[in-house]
Write a protein that holds these residues in place. Sequence first.
Motif, mmCIF file in Angstrom:
data_model
loop_
_atom_site.group_PDB
_atom_site.id
_atom_site.type_symbol
_atom_site.label_atom_id
_atom_site.label_comp_id
_atom_site.label_asym_id
_atom_site.label_seq_id
_atom_site.Cartn_x
_atom_site.Cartn_y
_atom_site.Cartn_z
ATOM 1 N N ILE A 109 0.770 -1.087 -0.093
ATOM 2 C CA ILE A 109 0.009 0.098 0.098
ATOM 3 C C ILE A 109 0.842 1.152 0.008
ATOM 4 O O ILE A 109 1.973 1.279 0.582
ATOM 5 C CB ILE A 109 -0.961 0.073 1.209
ATOM 6 N N GLY A 110 0.449 2.305 -0.723
ATOM 7 C CA GLY A 110 1.213 3.623 -1.075
ATOM 8 C C GLY A 110 2.409 3.329 -1.672
ATOM 9 O O GLY A 110 2.467 2.206 -2.356
ATOM 10 N N SER A 111 3.260 4.335 -1.565
ATOM 11 C CA SER A 111 4.653 4.508 -2.464
ATOM 12 C C SER A 111 5.636 3.990 -1.577
ATOM 13 O O SER A 111 5.621 3.738 -0.456
ATOM 14 C CB SER A 111 4.714 5.998 -2.838
ATOM 15 N N THR A 112 6.965 3.557 -2.347
ATOM 16 C CA THR A 112 7.930 3.332 -1.616
ATOM 17 C C THR A 112 8.619 4.244 -1.339
ATOM 18 O O THR A 112 8.792 5.525 -2.136
ATOM 19 C CB THR A 112 8.937 2.430 -2.792
ATOM 20 N N ALA A 113 9.444 4.287 -0.091
ATOM 21 C CA ALA A 113 10.333 5.678 0.250
ATOM 22 C C ALA A 113 11.826 4.956 0.270
ATOM 23 O O ALA A 113 12.027 3.824 0.402
ATOM 24 C CB ALA A 113 9.873 5.929 1.650
ATOM 25 N N TYR A 114 12.708 5.873 0.144
ATOM 26 C CA TYR A 114 14.225 5.453 0.004
ATOM 27 C C TYR A 114 15.081 6.193 1.094
ATOM 28 O O TYR A 114 14.854 7.400 1.397
ATOM 29 C CB TYR A 114 14.570 5.983 -1.320
#
Length: 141
Positions: free
Chosen positions: A40-45
Motif C-alpha cells: 500500500i502506498g509508495s516506496t520510500a528511499y
Amino acid sequence: MFVRIAGTVGTAALVIGALLGIASPANAETNPHCGRVDKIGSTAYIKSGSTTIASVKQFKGCNKNWSYTYVWEGFRSSHSGTWWACSGVSTSGGLQDYKCGGNHQVEVWSSGANTLSVCTKAYGQLEWSNGEGSTATDRQC
C-alpha cells in the motif's frame, strides 16, 4: 523447416522467461509472518548523500499493517563493517511494531501492527559504523 524454427523460437522464449523469473526481485518481499500481503502506498528511499542505500515499503495483510526495509546491494557491497536495518509502523501515537534485524541482515519485516483502523506510515532505518539514515512512506488511511 518452419516447424523447426518455430520450435527453436518457442524454446528460446521459455528459457528467456525462466531467466527473467530467476532474476526477478519479487521474493525479496515475501513476508515470513503472513502468507498474503499487499503493498500500500509508495516506496520510500533511505539515502546516504545522493546515493540510495535502502527502500522502505508498507503492506497490509492478515489483519495487520507491515513495514519492510530492504538494504540495496550497492550499500551491502561497499560496507564490510557492521550495519543494521530496522522497520516499524508509525501512527499519530508514535512508532509501533519496531524491529531491527541482525548485523548484515538484508531485509527486515516488522512483526505486524494491529493498526488497520488508523492512518499509518512504514518507517525504516539503517545504521552503520559511521552513519545512519531513515525515512517513512506516505501516510495511508
